[in-house]
Every structure is written in C-alpha cells, then in structure tokens.
Design an enzyme around this catalytic site. Structure first.
Site, mmCIF file in Angstrom:
data_model
loop_
_atom_site.group_PDB
_atom_site.id
_atom_site.type_symbol
_atom_site.label_atom_id
_atom_site.label_comp_id
_atom_site.label_asym_id
_atom_site.label_seq_id
_atom_site.Cartn_x
_atom_site.Cartn_y
_atom_site.Cartn_z
ATOM 1 N N ASP A 64 -3.814 -0.127 -0.954
ATOM 2 C CA ASP A 64 -3.608 0.007 -2.383
ATOM 3 C C ASP A 64 -4.935 -0.108 -3.122
ATOM 4 O O ASP A 64 -5.629 -1.117 -3.019
ATOM 5 C CB ASP A 64 -2.646 -1.095 -2.836
ATOM 6 C CG ASP A 64 -2.335 -0.965 -4.309
ATOM 7 O OD1 ASP A 64 -2.013 0.155 -4.730
ATOM 8 O OD2 ASP A 64 -2.436 -1.971 -5.024
ATOM 9 N N THR A 97 -3.627 4.391 -7.942
ATOM 10 C CA THR A 97 -4.802 3.570 -8.199
ATOM 11 C C THR A 97 -6.028 4.088 -7.467
ATOM 12 O O THR A 97 -7.132 4.025 -7.987
ATOM 13 C CB THR A 97 -4.540 2.118 -7.792
ATOM 14 O OG1 THR A 97 -3.924 2.116 -6.505
ATOM 15 C CG2 THR A 97 -3.623 1.448 -8.770
ATOM 16 N N THR A 98 -5.837 4.603 -6.267
ATOM 17 C CA THR A 98 -6.966 5.186 -5.554
ATOM 18 C C THR A 98 -7.396 6.460 -6.281
ATOM 19 O O THR A 98 -8.593 6.707 -6.477
ATOM 20 C CB THR A 98 -6.576 5.540 -4.111
ATOM 21 O OG1 THR A 98 -5.864 4.450 -3.550
ATOM 22 C CG2 THR A 98 -7.785 5.833 -3.277
ATOM 23 N N ASP A 394 4.739 -0.633 -5.463
ATOM 24 C CA ASP A 394 4.323 0.690 -5.944
ATOM 25 C C ASP A 394 5.536 1.596 -6.090
ATOM 26 O O ASP A 394 5.728 2.250 -7.114
ATOM 27 C CB ASP A 394 3.347 1.352 -4.955
ATOM 28 C CG ASP A 394 1.924 0.848 -5.146
ATOM 29 O OD1 ASP A 394 1.772 -0.195 -5.797
ATOM 30 O OD2 ASP A 394 0.988 1.500 -4.654
HETATM 31 P P1 ADP Z 1 -2.853 6.237 -4.792
HETATM 32 O O1 ADP Z 1 -3.290 4.817 -4.700
HETATM 33 O O2 ADP Z 1 -3.718 7.020 -5.717
HETATM 34 O O3 ADP Z 1 -1.407 6.404 -5.051
HETATM 35 P P2 ADP Z 1 -2.270 7.141 -2.153
HETATM 36 O O4 ADP Z 1 -2.987 6.668 -0.954
HETATM 37 O O5 ADP Z 1 -0.890 6.639 -2.400
HETATM 38 O O6 ADP Z 1 -3.193 6.864 -3.374
HETATM 39 O O7 ADP Z 1 -2.229 8.718 -2.069
HETATM 40 C C1 ADP Z 1 -1.653 9.498 -3.051
HETATM 41 C C2 ADP Z 1 -1.918 10.957 -2.809
HETATM 42 O O8 ADP Z 1 -1.339 11.384 -1.596
HETATM 43 C C3 ADP Z 1 -1.301 11.794 -3.910
HETATM 44 O O9 ADP Z 1 -2.222 12.731 -4.350
HETATM 45 C C4 ADP Z 1 -0.115 12.432 -3.229
HETATM 46 O O10 ADP Z 1 0.184 13.677 -3.786
HETATM 47 C C5 ADP Z 1 -0.581 12.565 -1.820
HETATM 48 N N1 ADP Z 1 0.537 12.635 -0.880
HETATM 49 C C6 ADP Z 1 1.493 11.709 -0.691
HETATM 50 N N2 ADP Z 1 2.383 12.108 0.245
HETATM 51 C C7 ADP Z 1 1.962 13.317 0.669
HETATM 52 C C8 ADP Z 1 2.451 14.247 1.635
HETATM 53 N N3 ADP Z 1 3.545 14.015 2.339
HETATM 54 N N4 ADP Z 1 1.758 15.396 1.802
HETATM 55 C C9 ADP Z 1 0.653 15.641 1.085
HETATM 56 N N5 ADP Z 1 0.147 14.802 0.172
HETATM 57 C C10 ADP Z 1 0.780 13.651 -0.049
HETATM 58 MG MG MG Z 2 0.173 5.808 -3.852
#
Ligand code: ADP
Ligand code: MG
Length: 580
Positions: A64, A97-98, A394
């Site tokens: 996170d 958040t990332t 989240d």
């Molecule tokens: P954050 O902390 O920003 O939420 P995450 O590590 O949760 O970061 O990653 C979020 C990103 O991953 C988003 O841009 C989302 O669209 C992408 N994402 C999540 N699941 C998938 C998936 N199954 N296929 C492609 N992209 C995905």
């Molecule tokens: Mg996320």
C-alpha cells in the site's frame, strides 16, 4: 573600492542555511523522483511488496503506497509533500495511493528538462493546471454509471471494483472470495458513514479461505472466571444488556471508614457488602436479559450467579466492540442497573460462542438494526494478516465510494492512455510553449501502463505502442484498452471487469498535479538554525548578560555544551581575531 566599503547586510541569523534558484528546484525534483522510484515497483497486480523494519524490530510487509510512504520516514522537505498526498488519497478515497505518488513524480520528471532549459516554473504550473482540468473533465466524460441496476446486479459490479483493488495485494489470489465479502459487509451497514461499523478481527493461523463474514458483531472471548463454563453458550433471540459498571464483590473498607465497638456487628458489614452486589445482580436478572456484557469487570461471584440462572456474561469488553453491539442489536449502554426498561435492551437472532482457530469468539448475528458487519480474517503469519487487513480496508473504501458516486472507469492503464491521447490531441490546437508542457503532462500519464508492464516483466515499449495505436483509432472503440496482466498483451479492461471508481482517478490526478505545482513553485529553501542551537543560544545569552551584554570574544569558544557547529566556531575565532 566603494563597493568594498559597503557594510554587509545581515538579514538572517547566523547559521541559517539557504539554497535557492534553479539548482534548488532541480534538487527538489530529484528528491521526489527518488521517492517515486521507491514505490514504483509496487504498482499493479504484479507489483512487489516492501518489507520495512525499524529499530524497534517491528516488521511490516506492505504493497500500500500510503503505508510505505508513512513508514519510510522521509526527511527531505520537498519529498515530504508526497507523503502528504499519499495520506490524503488514502483518507479521501482509500485506494490509488501508489498511483498518486507515481504521477506526481512523473509530472516533475517531465518538467525537469524545461526547468534546466530555463523555462519559468509559472509557465509550467499554468499549463499543468490546465491539463489537469482537461484530464478530469475527460475522466468524468468517460466514466460509466452503474446507477439504476438491481441490487444483485449492483453487488456484482461493486465486487468487480473491489476485486481490481485487491488484485494488486498479497491476498490477490483469493480476490473474488474477499471481494464478495467486502461488498456484503458494506451493503450491511447501508448509508451509515462510520467506517468503524465494519470490524476486522484478526485470528492468526488457518487458511485465508477460513476467513468469514458475520452480519453482526464478533469479538474475542474476554477473560472469564470460574463458573463461566456452566453458562449456556448459545441463545436464539436473547435480550442483551449492555453495561458500563463493575459487577464485583467490593470490600467497602476502601470507600468508607467504619468503626465498630461491638465485634458481633462485623457480620452486618459483610452482609451489606454482599447485599450491594446481589442487588445489582438481581436487577440484571429481572431485566430479562440473557446476555450481559460490560465494559468493566464481571467478577467470579457474578459469573457463578449468572451461570445458575442460565445467563451468559462477558466482562471487560472493549469499548469499540460494545458500541458496535449497541449499534447492531439496538440497545444502549447503561451506567446503572436501576430502572432497566425494555427499550435499553438489545437483541439479535443468534448469539453464540464459537471456536475460531485457537480462539473463542462471541458472535452476535442477525441483528435487527443490522448496521454493522465483522470480517474475521485468518491466515498464517502476523505480517500477512496485517497486510490483508490493510488491503481489505482499501477494498472497503473503494466499494463505499462506488456506492456513493457510482461511476467507474476502465483500469489497467486504459483510462490513463485515453486521457493522454486526448491531451496530446488538444495540445496541437494550442499555439506557444504551452503546447510542449501539456504534451509532457500527457506523456507523464503513460507512466501507469508502463509501470504495470515493467512490474509484470512485459516489454513496456511494445505494449505501449499497441495501446497508443488502439487508442488512436478514430472510431473510439479502443478507448477502454489497457494492459492485459495475464498475457502481456493488451485487452479491453472494461470487458475484463478491471474497473476502478472514477473518483480514484479524479482525486489522484488532482492531488498529483497540485503536489507537482507546489514543488515547482518553490525556489528557495531556508533552514532555520533555531531549533538546533536554541540551547546553545540560551546559554550564551545568559553568559553575555553576565558580562555586561557584550558579545565577549570568548563566548563562542567556551560554549559549554558544544552546541555550536564547527563552522560557527571558526567564524567566531575569526571575528575574535579581527577584534583583538
Ligand atoms: P494503488 O495503490 O495506486 O491502488 P495498486 O498497486 O493497487 O496501486 O495498483 C493499481 C493499478 O493496477 C491500477 O492502475 C489498476 O488499474 C491496475 N490493475 C488492477 N488490477 C488489474 C488487472 N487485473 N489488470 C490490469 N491492471 C490492473
Ligand atoms: Mg490499489
């Protein structure tokens, strides 16, 4: 000659550290980029986790962004801004958040060459703000509403959003399982805004799949006395009495001083003590309650008394849990046992004490007010469950957001590519330098799909080229294409149900742009020496006064605690030399 005679103007205190101008701005940008590089690898379903341990030996494993930023303990003043936006994203929307940190870092990285070439930051800031407004309008335009669907359909759609959030986490392997659980929990609390109505209880051991949802309250069995085992452990539709008083035999000598002249009267004192507690207990029993919970201790006498009358009791229940029982079962917490009217008693369909792994749990399910839910999390290591809890948080936030303003956008970098394309197109209509800046902003947005590819080990250039081509299609049918995390190609994110609530993106773009503009607008950092040498100053001041107020030649040198820096001492030496 004349210039040499001019007196030196002293504006700031001795020891103040200032750095300014282009060099300062570039150094800030570098710091922010470095922070971006730290969280970069955690983005997306194939993102890696960070293990952070501090000098106290506590270990956290997390994916996170906000948690990592918090734990990194960044000291760079400009880079700290990123910590703040990650935190604000976390509290505003809960996810992304990332993304927000990465975007801010990338906006600045794109701005760097312009700054180096001498472009004034205000020009950059203005263009970035315009670009952000345009981008947000575009997100709103592209967002698809899930309003007006039946409850079942809506639940399915919300579960998709939750699954997308969870897919990047440690528990991503079981994302459907947990997504349904989260949606059920959020639906259970309805419109209530209080997040703490969804409880998450962690029980180490077992398998992730052993986690379960209680449509009510569950908490760990509290400390109990002898006699507890004779109490019934299951009730249907029991009345529940909630207390905030002690049910213990108190020796009154602590409250009052009693002098006796006749030893035979002693027994009456002891009897009075017993009567006080029996009176309280009788009143509890008379109320008709079958389950008695108290914030404070319920002693052995009371436990046995209740056991004899087939009543269940638990003392020292955590305040949070007691309040959740009150919210769910519909009772109110009493501070006295006098005058217990039926209205203050709660009820639920089933109360039971159950074994969960190595722990016993008190579970209240089928609560009439229904405004609460509890997720009991199982899993191996402590760090694992902790991260699972953060991930569920989240997901819960995302589902709540989606319930409130129910528009979603395709994830997997699809929306980012589409805005990027739109901004590029738009920039061509602008004359002047601004065109370049907006173009850079557009390019920065591509960091999301690129990083998703990099983290998954795909060829980012290849995938991005395919995506650009798809999104450039005139018909607009490629608009929801994003990275296909399973094959390393591209796929329609919308059709694959990789959905994100639109607010996540809107907030991320907004916050990242603001942070980037904020850093671009800083051209000077001043470090005030006060906090460091306050002690030394105070000591020196006292000494100076003692010597008639003059800054004696030796005060700097004889600084008693050595608080003055080496540099200061050198300067002092120099001035002392000049004076003499
Ligand atoms: P954050 O902390 O920003 O939420 P995450 O590590 O949760 O970061 O990653 C979020 C990103 O991953 C988003 O841009 C989302 O669209 C992408 N994402 C999540 N699941 C998938 C998936 N199954 N296929 C492609 N992209 C995905
Ligand atoms: Mg996320």
């Amino acid at each position: 000659m004349a210039s040499m005679m001019q007196p030196q103007i002293i504006l700031l205190k001795e020891g103040t550290d200032t750095s300014q101008g282009k060099a300062q701005l570039l150094s800030n940008i570098n710091a922010v980029t470095a922070v971006g590089d730290v969280v970069r690898t955690t983005l997306g379903p194939r993102g890696m986790d960070k293990l952070i341990h501090d000098d106290k030996g506590s270990v956290t494993i997390s994916n996170d962004g906000a948690t990592i930023m918090k734990l990194l303990d960044i000291v760079h003043p400009a880079a700290k801004i990123l910590v703040d936006i990650a935190k604000s994203q976390d509290s505003e929307v809960g996810d992304g958040t990332t993304t927000v940190v990465l975007l801010a870092a990338e906006f600045l990285k794109e701005a760097k060459p312009f700054v180096e070439d001498g472009v004034h930051s205000q020009n950059l800031i203005r263009s970035y703000r315009t670009a952000s407004t345009l981008a947000i309008e575009k997100v709103k335009e592209l967002a698809v509403s899930i309003e007006g669907k039946s409850v079942e359909e809506k639940k399915g759609l919300l579960a998709k959003c939750a699954a997308t959030t969870l897919s990047s986490k440690l528990i991503g392997g079981e994302k459907e399982f947990f997504a349904t659980m989260v949606v059920d929990a959020v639906m259970a609390i309805g419109d209530d805004d209080r997040l703490n109505l969804i409880g998450i209880k962690k029980v180490p051991g077992g398998n992730m799949r052993d986690s379960f949802l209680v449509d009510g309250v569950a908490f760990k069995k509290t400390f109990s006395y002898a006699g507890f085992e004779q109490q019934p452990k299951k009730f249907l539709n029991p009345k529940i009495l909630l207390l905030n008083i002690e049910l213990e035999l108190k020796s009154e000598k602590e409250n009052a001083e009693i002098r006796l002249s006749d030893p035979s009267q002693y027994q009456s004192i002891v009897d009075a003590e017993w009567n006080i507690i029996y009176d309280k207990l009788d009143k509890c029993v008379e109320s008709g309650a079958k389950v008695v919970l108290s914030r404070l201790a319920i002693g052995d006498l009371a436990t046995q008394y209740f056991a004899d009358r087939d009543i269940f009791c638990a003392g020292r229940v955590a305040e949070e849990d007691l309040n959740r029982v009150a919210a769910a079962a519909g009772g109110t917490v009493q501070t006295s046992v006098n005058n217990i009217i039926p209205e203050v008693l709660g009820t639920c369909e089933i109360f039971e004490e159950k074994q969960v792994g190595g722990e016993r749990f008190n579970i209240f399910s089928g609560c009439p007010s229904g405004r609460t839910a509890t997720i009991v999390l199982r899993g191996g290591a402590d760090q694992f469950i902790e991260e699972a809890e953060r991930s569920l948080h989240d997901a819960i936030m995302i589902v709540r957001r989606a319930v409130k303003n129910s528009t979603v956008v395709p994830g997997g970098g699809a929306i980012d590519m589409e805005i990027s394309k739109y901004l590029r197109q738009h920039s061509r209509t602008i004359a002047g330098k601004s065109q370049l800046f907006i173009n850079s902003y557009a390019k920065a947005l591509e960091v999301i799909p690129r990083q998703l590819c990099d983290n998954a080990g795909f060829d980012a250039t290849d995938v991005l080229n395919k995506l650009r081509q798809k999104h450039a299609m005139q018909s607009g049918e490629g608009a929801s294409y994003g990275v296909d995390i399973n094959t390393g190609g591209i796929a329609d994110s919308f059709a694959n149900f990789v959905w994100e609530p639109a607010v996540v993106k809107i907030n991320a773009i907004n916050a990242a742009t603001e942070a980037a503009c904020l850093i671009l607008s800083v051209d000077e950092t001043v470090k005030n020496p006060k906090s460091e040498s306050a002690q030394g100053d105070a000591a020196a001041g006292a000494m100076g006064r003692g010597r008639g107020g003059g800054r004696g030649r030796d005060y700097n040198l004889k600084s008693p605690n050595g608080a003055l820096s080496l540099q200061n001492q050198e300067q002092a030496l120099e001035s002392a030399f000049l004076k003499s």
